[in-house]
Write a protein that holds these residues in place. Sequence first.
Motif, PDB file in Angstrom:
ATOM      1  N   ASP A 155       0.855  -1.183   0.000  1.00  0.00           N
ATOM      2  CA  ASP A 155       0.000   0.000   0.000  1.00  0.00           C
ATOM      3  C   ASP A 155       0.901   1.247   0.000  1.00  0.00           C
ATOM      4  O   ASP A 155       1.826   1.361   0.803  1.00  0.00           O
ATOM      5  CB  ASP A 155      -0.892   0.013   1.239  1.00  0.00           C
ATOM      6  CG  ASP A 155      -1.716  -1.275   1.368  1.00  0.00           C
ATOM      7  OD1 ASP A 155      -2.132  -1.814   0.325  1.00  0.00           O
ATOM      8  OD2 ASP A 155      -1.902  -1.740   2.497  1.00  0.00           O
ATOM      9  N   GLY A 156       0.644   2.150  -0.926  1.00  0.00           N
ATOM     10  CA  GLY A 156       1.453   3.356  -1.026  1.00  0.00           C
ATOM     11  C   GLY A 156       2.573   3.264  -2.044  1.00  0.00           C
ATOM     12  O   GLY A 156       3.177   4.288  -2.382  1.00  0.00           O
ATOM     13  N   PHE A 157       2.859   2.070  -2.534  1.00  0.00           N
ATOM     14  CA  PHE A 157       3.854   1.903  -3.604  1.00  0.00           C
ATOM     15  C   PHE A 157       3.086   1.893  -4.929  1.00  0.00           C
ATOM     16  O   PHE A 157       2.498   0.886  -5.320  1.00  0.00           O
ATOM     17  CB  PHE A 157       4.639   0.606  -3.420  1.00  0.00           C
ATOM     18  CG  PHE A 157       5.610   0.637  -2.268  1.00  0.00           C
ATOM     19  CD1 PHE A 157       6.945   0.949  -2.483  1.00  0.00           C
ATOM     20  CD2 PHE A 157       5.185   0.368  -0.976  1.00  0.00           C
ATOM     21  CE1 PHE A 157       7.854   0.985  -1.429  1.00  0.00           C
ATOM     22  CE2 PHE A 157       6.078   0.398   0.088  1.00  0.00           C
ATOM     23  CZ  PHE A 157       7.418   0.713  -0.139  1.00  0.00           C
ATOM     24  N   ASP A 158       3.084   3.017  -5.612  1.00  0.00           N
ATOM     25  CA  ASP A 158       2.178   3.211  -6.735  1.00  0.00           C
ATOM     26  C   ASP A 158       2.727   2.755  -8.088  1.00  0.00           C
ATOM     27  O   ASP A 158       1.958   2.624  -9.037  1.00  0.00           O
ATOM     28  CB  ASP A 158       1.786   4.691  -6.827  1.00  0.00           C
ATOM     29  CG  ASP A 158       1.030   5.164  -5.600  1.00  0.00           C
ATOM     30  OD1 ASP A 158       0.306   4.343  -4.998  1.00  0.00           O
ATOM     31  OD2 ASP A 158       1.167   6.348  -5.228  1.00  0.00           O
ATOM     32  N   ASP A 159       4.029   2.555  -8.188  1.00  0.00           N
ATOM     33  CA  ASP A 159       4.642   2.193  -9.465  1.00  0.00           C
ATOM     34  C   ASP A 159       5.211   0.786  -9.360  1.00  0.00           C
ATOM     35  O   ASP A 159       6.267   0.572  -8.758  1.00  0.00           O
ATOM     36  CB  ASP A 159       5.757   3.189  -9.807  1.00  0.00           C
ATOM     37  CG  ASP A 159       6.378   2.934 -11.175  1.00  0.00           C
ATOM     38  OD1 ASP A 159       6.225   1.818 -11.713  1.00  0.00           O
ATOM     39  OD2 ASP A 159       7.046   3.851 -11.694  1.00  0.00           O
ATOM     40  N   PRO A 160       4.525  -0.225  -9.928  1.00  0.00           N
ATOM     41  CA  PRO A 160       4.997  -1.607  -9.766  1.00  0.00           C
ATOM     42  C   PRO A 160       6.362  -1.861 -10.392  1.00  0.00           C
ATOM     43  O   PRO A 160       7.143  -2.656  -9.866  1.00  0.00           O
ATOM     44  CB  PRO A 160       3.900  -2.444 -10.439  1.00  0.00           C
ATOM     45  CG  PRO A 160       3.140  -1.498 -11.300  1.00  0.00           C
ATOM     46  CD  PRO A 160       3.241  -0.161 -10.665  1.00  0.00           C
ATOM     47  N   VAL A 161       6.669  -1.198 -11.510  1.00  0.00           N
ATOM     48  CA  VAL A 161       7.971  -1.407 -12.151  1.00  0.00           C
ATOM     49  C   VAL A 161       9.086  -0.883 -11.261  1.00  0.00           C
ATOM     50  O   VAL A 161      10.111  -1.548 -11.049  1.00  0.00           O
ATOM     51  CB  VAL A 161       8.004  -0.736 -13.542  1.00  0.00           C
ATOM     52  CG1 VAL A 161       9.406  -0.796 -14.142  1.00  0.00           C
ATOM     53  CG2 VAL A 161       7.004  -1.410 -14.473  1.00  0.00           C
ATOM     54  N   ALA A 162       8.919   0.301 -10.715  1.00  0.00           N
ATOM     55  CA  ALA A 162       9.932   0.874  -9.831  1.00  0.00           C
ATOM     56  C   ALA A 162      10.052   0.105  -8.521  1.00  0.00           C
ATOM     57  O   ALA A 162      11.126   0.062  -7.913  1.00  0.00           O
ATOM     58  CB  ALA A 162       9.603   2.335  -9.552  1.00  0.00           C
ATOM     59  N   THR A 163       8.960  -0.515  -8.092  1.00  0.00           N
ATOM     60  CA  THR A 163       8.943  -1.211  -6.804  1.00  0.00           C
ATOM     61  C   THR A 163       9.565  -2.597  -6.890  1.00  0.00           C
ATOM     62  O   THR A 163      10.186  -3.062  -5.919  1.00  0.00           O
ATOM     63  CB  THR A 163       7.494  -1.322  -6.298  1.00  0.00           C
ATOM     64  OG1 THR A 163       6.937  -0.006  -6.176  1.00  0.00           O
ATOM     65  CG2 THR A 163       7.419  -2.013  -4.952  1.00  0.00           C
ATOM     66  N   ALA A 164       9.432  -3.269  -8.016  1.00  0.00           N
ATOM     67  CA  ALA A 164       9.851  -4.667  -8.122  1.00  0.00           C
ATOM     68  C   ALA A 164      11.284  -4.912  -7.648  1.00  0.00           C
ATOM     69  O   ALA A 164      11.533  -5.875  -6.902  1.00  0.00           O
ATOM     70  CB  ALA A 164       9.647  -5.167  -9.552  1.00  0.00           C
ATOM     71  N   PRO A 165      12.287  -4.101  -8.023  1.00  0.00           N
ATOM     72  CA  PRO A 165      13.647  -4.398  -7.560  1.00  0.00           C
ATOM     73  C   PRO A 165      13.838  -4.320  -6.053  1.00  0.00           C
ATOM     74  O   PRO A 165      14.819  -4.864  -5.522  1.00  0.00           O
ATOM     75  CB  PRO A 165      14.499  -3.322  -8.265  1.00  0.00           C
ATOM     76  CG  PRO A 165      13.691  -2.909  -9.456  1.00  0.00           C
ATOM     77  CD  PRO A 165      12.268  -2.984  -8.982  1.00  0.00           C
ATOM     78  N   LEU A 166      12.938  -3.655  -5.361  1.00  0.00           N
ATOM     79  CA  LEU A 166      13.053  -3.581  -3.911  1.00  0.00           C
ATOM     80  C   LEU A 166      12.877  -4.947  -3.265  1.00  0.00           C
ATOM     81  O   LEU A 166      13.369  -5.183  -2.153  1.00  0.00           O
ATOM     82  CB  LEU A 166      12.016  -2.617  -3.338  1.00  0.00           C
ATOM     83  CG  LEU A 166      12.043  -1.177  -3.846  1.00  0.00           C
ATOM     84  CD1 LEU A 166      10.941  -0.375  -3.161  1.00  0.00           C
ATOM     85  CD2 LEU A 166      13.400  -0.531  -3.617  1.00  0.00           C
ATOM     86  N   LEU A 167      12.179  -5.868  -3.951  1.00  0.00           N
ATOM     87  CA  LEU A 167      11.790  -7.141  -3.352  1.00  0.00           C
ATOM     88  C   LEU A 167      12.939  -8.131  -3.227  1.00  0.00           C
ATOM     89  O   LEU A 167      12.786  -9.167  -2.563  1.00  0.00           O
ATOM     90  CB  LEU A 167      10.636  -7.770  -4.138  1.00  0.00           C
ATOM     91  CG  LEU A 167       9.214  -7.368  -3.725  1.00  0.00           C
ATOM     92  CD1 LEU A 167       8.937  -7.773  -2.282  1.00  0.00           C
ATOM     93  CD2 LEU A 167       8.961  -5.878  -3.900  1.00  0.00           C
ATOM     94  N   CYS A 168      14.080  -7.871  -3.837  1.00  0.00           N
ATOM     95  CA  CYS A 168      15.266  -8.699  -3.580  1.00  0.00           C
ATOM     96  C   CYS A 168      16.520  -7.852  -3.570  1.00  0.00           C
ATOM     97  O   CYS A 168      17.264  -7.852  -2.597  1.00  0.00           O
ATOM     98  CB  CYS A 168      15.408  -9.833  -4.589  1.00  0.00           C
ATOM     99  SG  CYS A 168      16.798 -10.935  -4.177  1.00  0.00           S
ATOM    100  N   ALA A 169      16.766  -7.113  -4.645  1.00  0.00           N
ATOM    101  CA  ALA A 169      17.940  -6.248  -4.660  1.00  0.00           C
ATOM    102  C   ALA A 169      17.924  -5.325  -3.447  1.00  0.00           C
ATOM    103  O   ALA A 169      18.938  -5.140  -2.765  1.00  0.00           O
ATOM    104  CB  ALA A 169      17.967  -5.429  -5.949  1.00  0.00           C
TER     105      ALA A 169
END
Length: 327
Positions: A134-148
């Motif tokens: 919630d609050g992470f509006d850009d899925p492309v920009a958010t995806a690398p946060l999930l491992c990198a």
Amino acid sequence: MRAMVLHALGQPLRMEELALPAPGRSEIRLAVEACAVCRTDLHVVDGDLPNPKLPIIPGHEIVGRIDAVGAGVAGLSLGQRVGVPWLGHTCGHCPYCAGGRENLCDAPLFTGYTRDGGFATHVVADAHFAFPLDGFDDPVATAPLLCAGLIGWRSLVAAGDAETVGIYGFGAAAHIIAQVCLWQERRVFAFTRPGDDAAQDFARSLGAAWAGGSDEAPPSPLDAAIIFAPVGSLVPAALRAVRKGGRVVCGGIHMSDIPSFPYRILWEERQVVSVANLTRQDGLDFLSIAPKAGVRTQTVPYPLSRANEALSDLRDGRLIGAAVLIP
């Protein structure tokens, strides 16, 4: 659903039409919005990691919307955006799980390695290992946060209170955690492949105090070094660069063999440590910090059908930032 499937190690992924999976008990199904491409995906595809489930759908930096919920799921709802990381399930009762170190579970499942991942239009995940976004509006920009981002965060925590941090291998994880270091008022020295001027310029643009090749000595000793590049020879190089009492953190899941080195570069209480996987608390901590630190990911989008190209670009060092697949 469509998915890029690995059938044999070292072979290209194949686009396939598969039946839409149904979530089981305590599981959710996501309609994938974006899935970043991680170096660990390369290690799976290239056979560097032992005993993957085959065939397997790789991908473990997943952002999507919940479109089906299994029995027993609480706290998550249809349509909610969530993220799914590398750690996909733990046993919950081994000594490591019981001791708060679930990242070392004796019987884990890993997304995109021993359970199907996010190089697909849909993925099923254990609801207990999905992070609300919630609050992470850009899925492309958010995806690398999930491992990198997550493994970078765990590595930085392992580095302790170091004021000057050297980062070896300035790719997806490094460019995220460098921003956190700067927000924390640490000084960053970036080490890249020798002659990689583009990566060095990128590091400086993010605020690195110095950037150079991994064959160079930093302008002053490091308090700690984090190695993201899967190159074993960087361990003795980093030991030579850290001060007395300094720490070298190996942040990858796979690394080439570490060559022998003289004891004198380890002496004076220098340390070499590794980090493994992540805990759910790591995810909660980092995902709360990333917006505060103003983390901005550098991404290169690819359509799902070009997953092999994205993997190749990562393998050959042609990326600045992170590749992200879009179904």
